[in-house]
Design an enzyme around this catalytic site. Structure first.
Site, PDB file in Angstrom:
ATOM      1  N   CYS A 182       2.236 -39.029 -15.552  1.00 18.19           N
ATOM      2  CA  CYS A 182       0.948 -39.288 -16.184  1.00 18.19           C
ATOM      3  C   CYS A 182      -0.172 -39.321 -15.166  1.00 18.19           C
ATOM      4  O   CYS A 182      -1.262 -39.775 -15.454  1.00 18.19           O
ATOM      5  CB  CYS A 182       0.996 -40.581 -16.993  1.00 18.19           C
ATOM      6  SG  CYS A 182       1.281 -42.032 -15.996  1.00 18.19           S
ATOM      7  N   SER A 233       7.476 -43.359 -16.049  1.00 20.79           N
ATOM      8  CA  SER A 233       6.360 -42.429 -16.079  1.00 20.79           C
ATOM      9  C   SER A 233       5.804 -42.404 -14.667  1.00 20.79           C
ATOM     10  O   SER A 233       5.421 -43.448 -14.125  1.00 20.79           O
ATOM     11  CB  SER A 233       5.317 -42.908 -17.077  1.00 20.79           C
ATOM     12  OG  SER A 233       4.209 -42.047 -17.025  1.00 20.79           O
ATOM     13  N   LYS A 260       0.818  -1.194   0.000  1.00 22.57           N
ATOM     14  CA  LYS A 260       0.000   0.000   0.000  1.00 22.57           C
ATOM     15  C   LYS A 260       0.866   1.264   0.000  1.00 22.57           C
ATOM     16  O   LYS A 260       0.682   2.172  -0.818  1.00 22.57           O
ATOM     17  CB  LYS A 260      -0.910  -0.018   1.235  1.00 22.57           C
ATOM     18  CG  LYS A 260      -1.945   1.101   1.251  1.00 22.57           C
ATOM     19  CD  LYS A 260      -2.674   1.152   2.586  1.00 22.57           C
ATOM     20  CE  LYS A 260      -3.621  -0.018   2.819  1.00 22.57           C
ATOM     21  NZ  LYS A 260      -4.886   0.133   2.079  1.00 22.57           N
ATOM     22  N   TYR A 314       8.491 -34.881 -20.064  1.00 21.29           N
ATOM     23  CA  TYR A 314       7.135 -34.490 -20.468  1.00 21.29           C
ATOM     24  C   TYR A 314       6.158 -34.626 -19.303  1.00 21.29           C
ATOM     25  O   TYR A 314       6.447 -35.307 -18.322  1.00 21.29           O
ATOM     26  CB  TYR A 314       6.657 -35.334 -21.651  1.00 21.29           C
ATOM     27  CG  TYR A 314       6.425 -36.793 -21.324  1.00 21.29           C
ATOM     28  CD1 TYR A 314       5.206 -37.226 -20.784  1.00 21.29           C
ATOM     29  CD2 TYR A 314       7.427 -37.739 -21.544  1.00 21.29           C
ATOM     30  CE1 TYR A 314       5.013 -38.563 -20.461  1.00 21.29           C
ATOM     31  CE2 TYR A 314       7.232 -39.066 -21.226  1.00 21.29           C
ATOM     32  CZ  TYR A 314       6.013 -39.479 -20.689  1.00 21.29           C
ATOM     33  OH  TYR A 314       5.816 -40.791 -20.367  1.00 21.29           O
ATOM     34  N   ARG A 325      -4.253  -0.850  -7.054  1.00 24.24           N
ATOM     35  CA  ARG A 325      -3.610  -2.181  -7.020  1.00 24.24           C
ATOM     36  C   ARG A 325      -4.049  -2.941  -8.260  1.00 24.24           C
ATOM     37  O   ARG A 325      -5.031  -2.554  -8.917  1.00 24.24           O
ATOM     38  CB  ARG A 325      -3.994  -2.945  -5.748  1.00 24.24           C
ATOM     39  CG  ARG A 325      -5.469  -3.148  -5.605  1.00 24.24           C
ATOM     40  CD  ARG A 325      -5.805  -3.810  -4.282  1.00 24.24           C
ATOM     41  NE  ARG A 325      -7.259  -3.838  -4.098  1.00 24.24           N
ATOM     42  CZ  ARG A 325      -7.854  -4.176  -2.975  1.00 24.24           C
ATOM     43  NH1 ARG A 325      -7.145  -4.485  -1.911  1.00 24.24           N
ATOM     44  NH2 ARG A 325      -9.166  -4.201  -2.887  1.00 24.24           N
ATOM     45  N   MET A 336      -3.844  -6.141  12.233  1.00 23.94           N
ATOM     46  CA  MET A 336      -4.620  -4.937  12.437  1.00 23.94           C
ATOM     47  C   MET A 336      -4.805  -4.232  11.107  1.00 23.94           C
ATOM     48  O   MET A 336      -3.879  -4.121  10.328  1.00 23.94           O
ATOM     49  CB  MET A 336      -3.894  -4.013  13.401  1.00 23.94           C
ATOM     50  CG  MET A 336      -4.810  -2.937  13.907  1.00 23.94           C
ATOM     51  SD  MET A 336      -3.907  -1.472  14.412  1.00 23.94           S
ATOM     52  CE  MET A 336      -4.103  -0.460  12.948  1.00 23.94           C
ATOM     53  N   ARG A 396      -2.996   2.785   8.748  1.00 29.93           N
ATOM     54  CA  ARG A 396      -3.242   1.462   8.165  1.00 29.93           C
ATOM     55  C   ARG A 396      -1.959   0.638   8.170  1.00 29.93           C
ATOM     56  O   ARG A 396      -0.876   1.164   7.951  1.00 29.93           O
ATOM     57  CB  ARG A 396      -3.715   1.581   6.715  1.00 29.93           C
ATOM     58  CG  ARG A 396      -5.092   2.175   6.533  1.00 29.93           C
ATOM     59  CD  ARG A 396      -5.437   2.185   5.043  1.00 29.93           C
ATOM     60  NE  ARG A 396      -6.832   2.504   4.811  1.00 29.93           N
ATOM     61  CZ  ARG A 396      -7.275   3.734   4.502  1.00 29.93           C
ATOM     62  NH1 ARG A 396      -6.424   4.746   4.418  1.00 29.93           N
ATOM     63  NH2 ARG A 396      -8.559   3.937   4.291  1.00 29.93           N
ATOM     64  N   HIS A 409     -14.884 -44.265 -11.810  1.00 33.08           N
ATOM     65  CA  HIS A 409     -15.200 -44.488 -13.221  1.00 33.08           C
ATOM     66  C   HIS A 409     -15.796 -43.231 -13.836  1.00 33.08           C
ATOM     67  O   HIS A 409     -15.363 -42.742 -14.886  1.00 33.08           O
ATOM     68  CB  HIS A 409     -16.178 -45.671 -13.334  1.00 33.08           C
ATOM     69  CG  HIS A 409     -16.590 -45.961 -14.738  1.00 33.08           C
ATOM     70  ND1 HIS A 409     -17.779 -45.519 -15.265  1.00 33.08           N
ATOM     71  CD2 HIS A 409     -15.946 -46.611 -15.734  1.00 33.08           C
ATOM     72  CE1 HIS A 409     -17.866 -45.910 -16.526  1.00 33.08           C
ATOM     73  NE2 HIS A 409     -16.767 -46.577 -16.835  1.00 33.08           N
ATOM     74  N   GLY A 428      -5.687 -10.763   8.901  1.00 31.24           N
ATOM     75  CA  GLY A 428      -5.386 -11.256  10.245  1.00 31.24           C
ATOM     76  C   GLY A 428      -4.694 -10.208  11.074  1.00 31.24           C
ATOM     77  O   GLY A 428      -4.789 -10.190  12.298  1.00 31.24           O
TER      78      GLY A 428
END
Lengths: 891, 891
Positions: free
Chosen positions: A850, A783, A27, A870, A341, A108, A97, A459, A106
């Protein structure tokens, strides 16, 4: 010279800039940056994160230089603003702030209107000519300061306020008059005194330092520490504190406040997008009491302000080179920017913004790729629900997001019924406890599939993902009665024919018909639809994929079991098949009877007879796949699941099997009982089956190699890679590799073919990874089957973990579902170990993945990091994998 | 000087000795050694293993020095024997045998009578004055040489022999006359010519060199290579070849042959033990056509020979310092020793031999410990069947050897029935599909337990092992019908009341009553029986354990769930408890109803109410265990199994539960269905339960700490170690550790006690081992749960692996059952990794093992190697673990 701890901004000058996030926080750095580029920002100063660091390292003390630097900056601010902190005539009010380099809930958050006391409130009343505003600001300040800084329960204040509102019959806070608000202030001070055991501080500097203390103190409160631990946020010095002059949007008809995006965050259109409220503070926009007006109306109402704002919009975008999310306040005709932002966006917007900004030469293609998240890209591929319609829909249950997209349809309970309704032109959702291979035609007919049991590898889930079809699995809250043809969930009853809607990306089941839009990308790419190819989305998609392919180094393959899936995947960019699961081919039509005959067979001869019936089917399947993948490698895995998966579960199925195979139902039941396993996941499956029944391995190898030889004769370039699953020891591999080679070489020799093939293994058992050096002596490729590897490394049954995994993720015992994003510390360590060990024996060992992780962006990046050749994923995840692979290179 | 490749022995001189096994092989080295110490051995020579090495390294060529060295040695041998190879008057016959440093089946074995041809046979006939003997030797030689050296099928020869026997109506080979044998020889030669395509070699040297070639060639034939690979025999140069003069025990009434042990290999008694046959060759003793006489008869018949043999017996034992297994031949009154090697022995004999030889000052206690195998020691602890009775028994099925010892009893099918019969003074075997907690009393009443399903960790198996009771589990061949009160297995029907016998060390189920002897060691040590303590076996056992304890460095603990088991284990030498499974305490009596109430509970309050009922039971159990283990550490594991294990399986149980807990049976069934898991092994269990229901962890911690506090008040020294099971991530551990500490510290504070406790974890999930450094941040000890770790590392469900594991061990895909002996390459690697990582974070991290492997000698040695602090095993395995721990140090 004293070390600099405080950085001022305001009056067109700033001591910080956007790059100083580490010491000014996000900020503070952006406030400084905006000031620097002459965007109007209320002036103020930022106390750096280094103070926070010092504070904790030195036992909650501040550097001695600090107080003076703060004092100097207050003076400077007072001068700039022409007002004085705590002054009874012209009081300076500030906000305080927190703000670290990384956004962190979480801690202040905010104290507004700081500087008010019994004197200053009068000054404010006079200055603003608005007594009510002044006293309202004062009572809000006592509440905020009391609660946030001193820990007085907000509810204590709220209770008192309600009491006074009741007394004066005021419905809303705004109904209270200035005098009544004075009464509220008096009551609030009493509450403060009672809890804090001290009177409310009237000294403005004291208020300020107490707030600064509270911000630094909040850095190490438990929930902030836990948040950082869980989100693995490390390397931060601490939080910064931003002190900024207050501006008021509620000072009358020439004041106002608003929020805006520099482009449309929903579809990415290059148009100013936002809302504003006249005579209001930021909180009022959020509270939703009044309906804000669209930003375009500002043009009509205050054309000058609009122009100024629009210029700032263009300036900020040019400067930050990304779409911005801004907050602004207009105080008596003067515009102030309070925040900027990077704006959050939908998938479509993300893609369009990135694409457009490249075209506008604002960013490079590399940067464009960096900005698109896999999930955002995914939104282009599947139907999505209309956002507003979804917000209004009733969610009745949540299951596992097993297949992508969105689908609305009428409920049917059987596959047959689904087919019939489809023929009538209806859109149906097939709802089952679980699906089985016999349901495949009905699943194809349905627009979506919903099951009450089974996990992400059930399945239904596997089939749906392969097709890119919407599916929610394991939705255990549903009570499905086939007999009554209805679903009960809580108090809701859904009957056959009722409309429901499934969101495959969240797992939410909703009542009614929800509008959705289909994907021109899929129509263009997969279905080759000419009209779709002219759409802008299609063009953007193709361009982005082309950019991704320029950068990525790792190959992307697909998991596909049919020629149709292979074709779709290839069109989506797959460069080969990483996994063909041969067992899926065993279910269709006549085949299931051959495999059941095999299971029932008493001796090898009978088994071989049954397998002979399967051979032509398998060969034909492989031919089709080889044809589609002409020139690309195709990895085919030998049979993997335990045999009992091929047997009927229900009485009717048992009878049918008995009749067909001419044995007694009792015999079938005995078979089912004998093959029953307590933990089938760890049972007689994979290579263990082929070791018990080598004839199985012989048949499958024969089918693969004969198919390869046949296709090669037709000038198709075949590159089969035969994969032996579930290897735990090198002896298992060696045993089967020999059978594969003898079988394959005999066919190649006999047919005088020149087909080349590889034999490798799936690494999915921890032991194989731990002993990969010996496995690689004979195995030509690895694999990684990270689904099973995750199950065994964690000791989680994917089918059963639904009971505790969501809770684990919620309690942050696990950062993510390890079945979706690879667990780098545990499973990943095994993958890395296996790659290293394997390549220590066989330098050029080909390694791929895979498991489902092959389509998860974070996991793909991990695969690049450990040097895999891969990744392989389901066809519709191929684009995401291509993008993630590029991002892994770009960083 | 030329390198020496051939080593002669004979005439009281030898160029080799017993230490030269590497280059002379085991057989050759011992022949040289015996020659050296003046034991009469037929002379000969050994071609060293270095020739074999050279042969393969140089492409199947021999060193050029070799032929001359062989020729020289033949000449020397001819001179010593006064006979000539191939000579028609006084032919020298030799045997040719392979022999590596390690005994290795699969290679070429033996060619006897080498040197015979058409001339030499006549010489032999004349020399022995026995034409039949000569021609019989000749035809045997052609068969052996043809088959072993040239690969002619033995059956071809056998077929011809049968034809000729038929022709002359000879029943036995020995019925053939010399002339008929000549016909056989002629026929054999034809067969040889037909297969080999060359005539049978008449040149004796040619015969010899072909045999030498065959021996070296056999070193690398497939089955020998596979044998070495499987048995991990590495580092050998090759095989040696032994060429030795033939002696004949079949040269008439002053000849003979025999085998003997220098002491009794069955009970270890210090007495000559063996058998001999007059006028016979070694093969005849083996063939079993004639019954050999006990060696003691030799004393009467040939006192001089007997004395000579007995002197050799004493000499060999003194020389080798161990009991020897010897072969001898007497040729016309002259004694020759053909072989000596360390004799195989029973467990009792092993213990007695080792014990006696220490007393005789032949060996040191260290050496004695080295010589006793764990399984041999085990034989002293349990009833064993009479060897002869077992040999005669009919084995009807084989299951898993789940509980030790031997048991004979009458079949009963219910636990109640077992109790009733026991009261009548009967010995019963309880036969069940599987046992459940309600059967415990009946299991106690039975002498043995037999189940048809369930593995080595099934209820029956775990309970039986804890008690040291004979149990065979998972005997799937049995078809048990409770209704018909009978077992069917193949064609055999066993009815209620029939006698059966179980061998718990082999898993064999036998028909009928087989005599067995009980163990004085258990009576003395565990039951404190005064008479048993006077037995010599008891004394030997105690002495050997005392020796073991002098050497071992690792602690030995026990897995015990009750005060009774704790007491037994402590008496057997346990130095603490490594694993108390708290769930076993949940089954007894009223407790099961409390845990079922817990499972049924709808909210936390109801769950806590149910747990409150369990608390006093658990506390009392722990008090009893702490009392027994006064001064020793006690590791208590929090609840581990999935909750469905506590629910009834059968209709009657469901009804009972419904009635008792006042809900509908449908509700119970729903509960059972909801808790059903596809892979319970990988489901909602262990720490996952306590994370879902932290109140469970609170109750168990309370019970442990309150029990500890109560006992401490009674001046009992308590050292509780609280173990959190199934940890996969450090977050899980941290979450529960905090709950344990808060709960425990509150009690300690409240009671002003000084009890100290530790909190640690079981490492049984691969991921925990891989991330042990982070787990050890909070965990004070690791206990390796190698049962589950093996299941997950291999991906084997112990309950289901019975289908393929035996096949795997048989096909040598696995060297051992990894659930019995720890898999060092895979599971062991994880253990080692975890110890290293854990201690990198917490230097003095206490590490132990509490899986079944803690009682397996090889595994115990592995545990010592990787630096564990203790092993923990079931009470009756404690002595074996103590011995193995000593052996690990001694080497």
């Amino acid at each position: 010279m004293a070390k600099k701890y405080v950085y001022s901004f305001g009056g067109g000058k700033a001591e910080g800039n956007a790059k100083m996030k580490q010491i000014l926080g996000g900020k503070g750095a952006n406030l400084a940056e905006m000031t620097k580029i002459k965007v109007p920002v209320p002036p103020g100063f930022t106390i750096s994160t280094e103070v926070c660091d010092y504070y904790y390292k030195q036992g909650k003390k501040y550097p001695k230089e600090l107080q003076k630097q703060i004092d100097d900056n207050i003076k400077k601010l007072e001068k700039t603003m022409g007002a004085k902190l705590g002054d009874s005539k012209n009081p300076l009010l500030v906000s305080v702030r927190s703000g670290a380099a990384v956004s962190m809930p979480g801690m202040m958050d905010t104290v507004l209107n700081l500087g008010l006391n019994d004197e200053a409130v009068k000054g404010l009343a006079k200055k603003t000519n608005n007594e009510r505003l002044a006293w309202d600001a004062y009572r809000r300040f006592i509440d905020m300061f009391g609660n946030v800084v001193m820990g007085v329960p907000h509810d204590d204040f709220e209770e008192e306020l309600t009491k006074i509102k009741k007394k004066y019959k005021a419905k809303l806070d705004t109904d209270l008059t200035a005098d009544q608000l004075k009464e509220v202030v008096a009551a609030y001070k009493k509450i403060y005194q009672k809890v804090v055991k001290k009177p409310f501080p009237t000294n403005a500097k004291e208020q300020l330092m107490a707030s600064v203390n509270a911000v630094f103190g909040s850095w190490n409160i438990e929930r902030a520490v836990i948040y950082r631990r869980i989100n693995k946020i490390t390397g931060l010095l601490g939080t910064a504190v931003n002190v900024q002059a207050m501006v008021f949007g509620n000072m009358g008809k020439t004041s106002g406040t608003g929020v805006a995006f520099t482009r449309n965050p929903s579809n990415g259109d290059k148009a100013f997008f936002g809302e504003f409220l006249i005579n209001a503070q930021g909180e009022d926009v959020v509270a939703g009491i009044r309906t804000p007006e669209p930003i375009s109306d500002l043009k009509k109402e205050w054309p000058k302000i609009y122009k100024e704002l629009n210029d700032i919009r263009i300036k900020l975008e040019k400067h930050y080179k990304d779409m911005q999310d801004v907050e602004f306040t207009i105080q008596e005709g003067k515009l102030y920017m309070l925040q900027t932002r990077t704006g959050k966006r939908t998938g479509l917007a993300a893609v369009k913004l990135a694409y457009d900004m490249v075209k506008e030469k604002m960013i490079t293609p590399k940067e464009a790729l960096r900005r698109i998240e896999g999930d955002q890209l995914n939104q282009l591929l599947f139907p999505i629900f209309d956002v507003k319609a979804v917000a209004a829909a009733k969610i009745v249950a949540k299951g596992l997001p097993a297949g992508p997209g969105a689908a609305s349809g009428q409920v049917v309970f059987t596959a047959d019924h689904a087919e019939k309704e489809k023929k009538k032109g209806k859109q149906v959702i097939l709802v089952r406890h679980e699906t089985s291979p016999e349901d495949v035609a009905g699943m194809d007919a349905a627009v979506g599939i919903l099951t009450s049991t089974g996990g992400m590898t059930s399945h239904a889930a596997v089939v749906a993902r392969g097709w890119g079809k919407c599916c929610i699995a394991g939705c255990s809250a549903l009570n499905i009665s086939y007999a009554k043809k209805q679903i009960t969930v809580g108090n809701v009853v859904i009957k056959e024919g009722d409309w429901i809607s499934l969101d495959g990306s969240t797992g939410e089941v909703m009542l009614g018909h929800i509008k959705s839009s289909s994907s021109p990308v899929i129509a263009g790419v997969v279905e080759n639809n000419a009209k779709a190819k002219k759409s802008s989305i299609y063009k953007m998609f193709m361009q982005i994929m082309a950019w991704a392919d320029q950068y990525r180094k790792i190959n992307v393959r697909t998991n596909a079991d049919t020629p149709k899936d292979s074709q779709a995947a290839r069109r989506l960019g797959a460069e080969g098949i990483g996994l063909t699961r041969t067992e899926h081919m065993f279910f269709e039509g006549e085949r299931i009877w051959a495999i059941r005959e095999f299971i029932l067979a008493r001796d090898k001869e009978a088994r071989e007879k049954a397998l002979k019936k399967l051979l032509p089917y398998q060969r034909k399947d492989f031919e089709g796949i080889f044809r589609e993948m002409n020139g690309l490698p195709v990895t085919i895995r030998l049979l993997d699941p335990p045999l009992h998966e091929f047997l009927p579960n229900e009485e009717a199925g048992v009878k049918e099997m008995a009749k067909r195979l001419k044995v007694s139902p009792a015999k079938i039941k005995e078979l089912v009982t004998n093959l029953h396993e307590l933990n089938p996941m760890l049972g007689h499956r994979g290579c263990r089956l082929s070791i018990t029944y080598p004839e199985l391995c012989v048949m499958q190898t024969t089918a693969i190699i004969e198919a390869a030889v046949n296709m090669a004769k037709k000038n198709i370039k075949v590159l089969p890679e035969i994969m032996i699953p579930l290897i735990g020891t090198s002896n298992e591999f060696d045993f089967l590799e020999e059978i594969v080679r003898i079988t394959a070489n005999a066919i190649i020799k006999k047919t005088k073919s020149k087909v080349k093939y590889m034999v490798g293994t799936m690494i999915e058992i921890p032991r194989a990874a731990l002993t990969a050096d010996t496995v690689a002596k004979k195995a030509e490729f690895f694999s990684f089957g990270t689904n099973d590897l995750t199950q065994m490394t964690f000791g989680y049954s994917r089918d059963d973990a639904g009971v505790f995994l969501p809770e684990y993720v919620e309690k942050k015992i696990l950062p993510d579902d390890p079945f979706q994003t690879i667990d780098q510390d545990g499973v990943g360590k095994l993958v890395e170990t296996a790659v290293k060990l394997g390549r220590s024996t066989r330098r050029k060992l080909k390694c791929g993945i895979c498991g489902e992780h092959g389509g998860d962006p974070e996991s793909v990046k991990f695969c690049c990091k450990v040097g895999l050749d891969y990744v392989s994923c389901s066809p519709y995840r191929v684009p995401i994998a291509r993008l993630a692979a590029a991002q892994a290179v770009i960083g």
